[in-house]
Design a protein around this motif. Sequence first.
Motif, PDB file in Angstrom:
ATOM      1  N   SER A  50       0.723  -1.215   0.271  1.00 19.29           N
ATOM      2  CA  SER A  50       0.019   0.043  -0.079  1.00 19.29           C
ATOM      3  C   SER A  50       0.814   1.403   0.005  1.00 19.29           C
ATOM      4  N   THR A  51       0.243   2.174  -0.781  1.00 18.88           N
ATOM      5  CA  THR A  51       1.137   3.501  -0.939  1.00 18.88           C
ATOM      6  C   THR A  51       0.115   4.670  -1.098  1.00 18.88           C
ATOM      7  N   ASP A  52       0.980   5.962  -0.809  1.00 16.67           N
ATOM      8  CA  ASP A  52       0.155   7.148  -0.989  1.00 16.67           C
ATOM      9  C   ASP A  52       0.546   7.612  -2.330  1.00 16.67           C
ATOM     10  N   ALA A  53       1.378   6.869  -3.001  1.00 11.84           N
ATOM     11  CA  ALA A  53       1.651   7.372  -4.535  1.00 11.84           C
ATOM     12  C   ALA A  53       0.399   6.989  -5.359  1.00 11.84           C
ATOM     13  N   ARG A  54       0.178   7.718  -6.176  1.00 10.34           N
ATOM     14  CA  ARG A  54      -1.336   7.512  -7.321  1.00 10.34           C
ATOM     15  C   ARG A  54      -0.465   6.565  -8.284  1.00 10.34           C
ATOM     16  N   PRO A  55      -1.432   5.930  -8.884  1.00  9.73           N
ATOM     17  CA  PRO A  55      -1.175   4.717 -10.007  1.00  9.73           C
ATOM     18  C   PRO A  55      -0.199   5.249 -11.052  1.00  9.73           C
ATOM     19  N   ASP A  56      -0.485   6.467 -11.505  1.00 12.60           N
ATOM     20  CA  ASP A  56       0.350   6.953 -12.818  1.00 12.60           C
ATOM     21  C   ASP A  56       1.551   7.471 -12.192  1.00 12.60           C
ATOM     22  N   GLN A  57       1.964   7.700 -10.608  1.00 13.99           N
ATOM     23  CA  GLN A  57       3.258   7.943 -10.267  1.00 13.99           C
ATOM     24  C   GLN A  57       3.927   6.735 -10.016  1.00 13.99           C
ATOM     25  N   VAL A  58       3.370   5.543  -9.696  1.00 13.62           N
ATOM     26  CA  VAL A  58       3.752   4.330  -9.544  1.00 13.62           C
ATOM     27  C   VAL A  58       4.524   3.613 -10.922  1.00 13.62           C
ATOM     28  N   ILE A  59       3.506   3.712 -11.821  1.00 13.84           N
ATOM     29  CA  ILE A  59       4.087   3.328 -13.334  1.00 13.84           C
ATOM     30  C   ILE A  59       5.284   4.229 -13.547  1.00 13.84           C
ATOM     31  N   LYS A  60       5.371   5.363 -13.423  1.00 16.18           N
ATOM     32  CA  LYS A  60       6.441   6.277 -13.815  1.00 16.18           C
ATOM     33  C   LYS A  60       7.603   6.168 -12.998  1.00 16.18           C
ATOM     34  N   LEU A  61       7.628   5.828 -11.751  1.00 19.66           N
ATOM     35  CA  LEU A  61       8.624   5.490 -10.844  1.00 19.66           C
ATOM     36  C   LEU A  61       9.279   3.842 -11.453  1.00 19.66           C
ATOM     37  N   ALA A  62       8.324   3.133 -11.594  1.00 20.30           N
ATOM     38  CA  ALA A  62       8.711   1.682 -12.060  1.00 20.30           C
ATOM     39  C   ALA A  62       9.374   1.726 -13.366  1.00 20.30           C
ATOM     40  N   LYS A  63       9.121   2.495 -14.351  1.00 21.80           N
ATOM     41  CA  LYS A  63       9.685   2.625 -15.443  1.00 21.80           C
ATOM     42  C   LYS A  63      11.180   3.261 -15.311  1.00 21.80           C
ATOM     43  N   ALA A  64      11.287   4.513 -14.568  1.00 23.23           N
ATOM     44  CA  ALA A  64      12.212   5.010 -14.324  1.00 23.23           C
ATOM     45  C   ALA A  64      13.475   4.074 -13.540  1.00 23.23           C
ATOM     46  N   SER A  65      13.186   3.096 -12.726  1.00 15.33           N
ATOM     47  CA  SER A  65      13.902   2.119 -12.272  1.00 15.33           C
ATOM     48  C   SER A  65      14.064   0.823 -13.104  1.00 15.33           C
ATOM     49  N   GLY A  66      13.569   0.796 -14.333  1.00 17.21           N
ATOM     50  CA  GLY A  66      13.920  -0.288 -15.094  1.00 17.21           C
ATOM     51  C   GLY A  66      12.923  -1.495 -14.847  1.00 17.21           C
ATOM     52  N   LEU A  67      11.973  -1.330 -14.110  1.00 13.38           N
ATOM     53  CA  LEU A  67      11.154  -2.181 -13.876  1.00 13.38           C
ATOM     54  C   LEU A  67       9.669  -2.579 -14.610  1.00 13.38           C
ATOM     55  N   LYS A  68       9.051  -3.673 -14.918  1.00 11.61           N
ATOM     56  CA  LYS A  68       7.856  -3.494 -15.658  1.00 11.61           C
ATOM     57  C   LYS A  68       6.634  -3.334 -14.812  1.00 11.61           C
ATOM     58  N   ALA A  69       5.667  -2.348 -15.101  1.00  6.88           N
ATOM     59  CA  ALA A  69       4.549  -2.032 -14.391  1.00  6.88           C
ATOM     60  C   ALA A  69       3.436  -2.383 -15.439  1.00  6.88           C
ATOM     61  N   ILE A  70       2.101  -3.144 -14.864  1.00  5.67           N
ATOM     62  CA  ILE A  70       1.229  -3.630 -15.563  1.00  5.67           C
ATOM     63  C   ILE A  70      -0.006  -3.027 -14.831  1.00  5.67           C
ATOM     64  N   PRO A  71      -1.023  -2.278 -15.684  1.00  2.00           N
ATOM     65  CA  PRO A  71      -1.900  -1.746 -15.127  1.00  2.00           C
ATOM     66  C   PRO A  71      -3.101  -2.477 -14.822  1.00  2.00           C
ATOM     67  N   THR A  72      -3.022  -3.577 -13.852  1.00  2.00           N
ATOM     68  CA  THR A  72      -3.850  -4.952 -13.631  1.00  2.00           C
ATOM     69  C   THR A  72      -5.143  -4.426 -13.089  1.00  2.00           C
ATOM     70  N   GLU A  89       1.809  -6.303  -6.032  1.00  2.13           N
ATOM     71  CA  GLU A  89       0.788  -5.497  -6.250  1.00  2.13           C
ATOM     72  C   GLU A  89       0.711  -4.240  -5.403  1.00  2.13           C
ATOM     73  N   ILE A  90       0.950  -3.143  -5.997  1.00  4.83           N
ATOM     74  CA  ILE A  90       0.937  -1.842  -5.471  1.00  4.83           C
ATOM     75  C   ILE A  90      -0.474  -1.204  -5.496  1.00  4.83           C
ATOM     76  N   THR A  91      -0.909  -0.888  -4.344  1.00  3.37           N
ATOM     77  CA  THR A  91      -2.309  -0.248  -4.397  1.00  3.37           C
ATOM     78  C   THR A  91      -2.248   1.051  -3.667  1.00  3.37           C
ATOM     79  N   THR A  92      -2.651   2.297  -4.117  1.00  8.03           N
ATOM     80  CA  THR A  92      -3.057   3.326  -3.588  1.00  8.03           C
ATOM     81  C   THR A  92      -3.964   3.301  -2.507  1.00  8.03           C
ATOM     82  N   PHE A  93      -3.459   4.090  -1.504  1.00 10.10           N
ATOM     83  CA  PHE A  93      -4.342   4.336  -0.265  1.00 10.10           C
ATOM     84  C   PHE A  93      -5.760   4.548  -0.910  1.00 10.10           C
ATOM     85  N   ARG A  94      -6.680   3.904  -0.272  1.00  9.97           N
ATOM     86  CA  ARG A  94      -8.239   4.203  -0.969  1.00  9.97           C
ATOM     87  C   ARG A  94      -9.363   4.250   0.352  1.00  9.97           C
ATOM     88  N   LYS A  95     -10.307   4.884  -0.082  1.00 14.43           N
ATOM     89  CA  LYS A  95     -11.559   5.082   0.796  1.00 14.43           C
ATOM     90  C   LYS A  95     -12.722   4.803  -0.039  1.00 14.43           C
TER      91      LYS A  95
END
Length: 383
Positions: A50-72, A89-95
């Motif tokens: 779980s993270t406070d990062a938004r999904p688009d931010q997670v994708i951006k960070l993963a690509k910058a780190s050379g990791l594969k990001a899948i919008p499952t 599986e990285i999920t943004t804090f939700r309510k």
Amino acid sequence: MVTVSGDWLTRPSTQAVCRMLEAAGYQALLVGGCVRNALLDAPVSDIDISTDARPDQVIKLAKASGLKAIPTGIDHGTITVVADGIAHEITTFRKDVETDGRRAVVAFSEHLEDDAHRRDFTMNALYAHADGRVIDPLGGLADLQQRRFRFIDDAEQRIREDYLRILRYFRFHAWYGDASAGMDPDALAAIAAHSGGLDSLSKERIGVEMLKLLGAPDPSPVIATMRQCGVLGHILEGADDRGLAPLVHLENTLEVSADPLRRLAVLGGQNVSVSLRLSNKYTQRLREMRDAASGVMGAAELGYRHDADLAVCALLLRSAWLEMPLPKSVMSEAKRGDQAEFPVRAADLIARFQGAALGAELRRIESRWIASDFQLSRDQLLS
């Protein structure tokens, strides 16, 4: 301070994913089953973060780190980041904003407490930092230590948000709860009041949960409770759980691994495959088990006519229904029958028999051979 540890947490790939988020100023908290199972010394399989990062931010960070990001599950805030072949599986804090018992409309949050309160059970709302330090926002540790499953906040509200939580409650209790302590009365009252909501779920989802539940070491106390509060009959009309406890006992006596399909077979019921939307493979196997169990064939003949595994399943079912003991020799007998090869072929009889008569004669000779405990030779059978 309570901490978790294990290879699942310390391996470089998982640490790298957590560092990816933390280095950018976001939280990276392991959550749910991985934390719960680690605290229970149970195997950890899925890694949820779980993270406070938004999904688009997670994708951006993963690509910058050379990791594969899948919008499952990007609509619900979930991105799967693959590192060294391992899915995280990285999920943004939700309510929750709106729910209808099947799906929820969610809003992203920056607060861990919001995320914790939208989860199902207190034991599943445990978080951990990458260094293993556990965060317990809702008192789940005390429940975990007592193997007690409780819904978070109001049980009825949690169920109305997603009616599958009824079956998840029973499944988790079967795997991790303390059967001797019984179940939370508030949870059972809420389940009994809202069991009709199960009708709104897809049969596939119900089937998946039931098979996971039946794979627990001993699901019989939980299944009995499901019957008592009306859930079992609701999802499996005509099911009878009286043979389940004897079956589990027989499995343990023979040291046979748990088979959810075998346990489903012992429950019976009307239109089981349709009610749980089982695959064609499972449907056929279920039918073969019950048909073989309802006959009188012994272990060796069942092994010969089917296979050793189905033979043992059939005999376990038969003994469970009749509440009779089963000798360990059935294992070797079933295997012996499975390996037996009928020594006569149609070509041996074609000079004397044709058409239907040929098939009848082959069956007659085969019956003689089986009655001899597979001992008669080809020459003896043909003489």
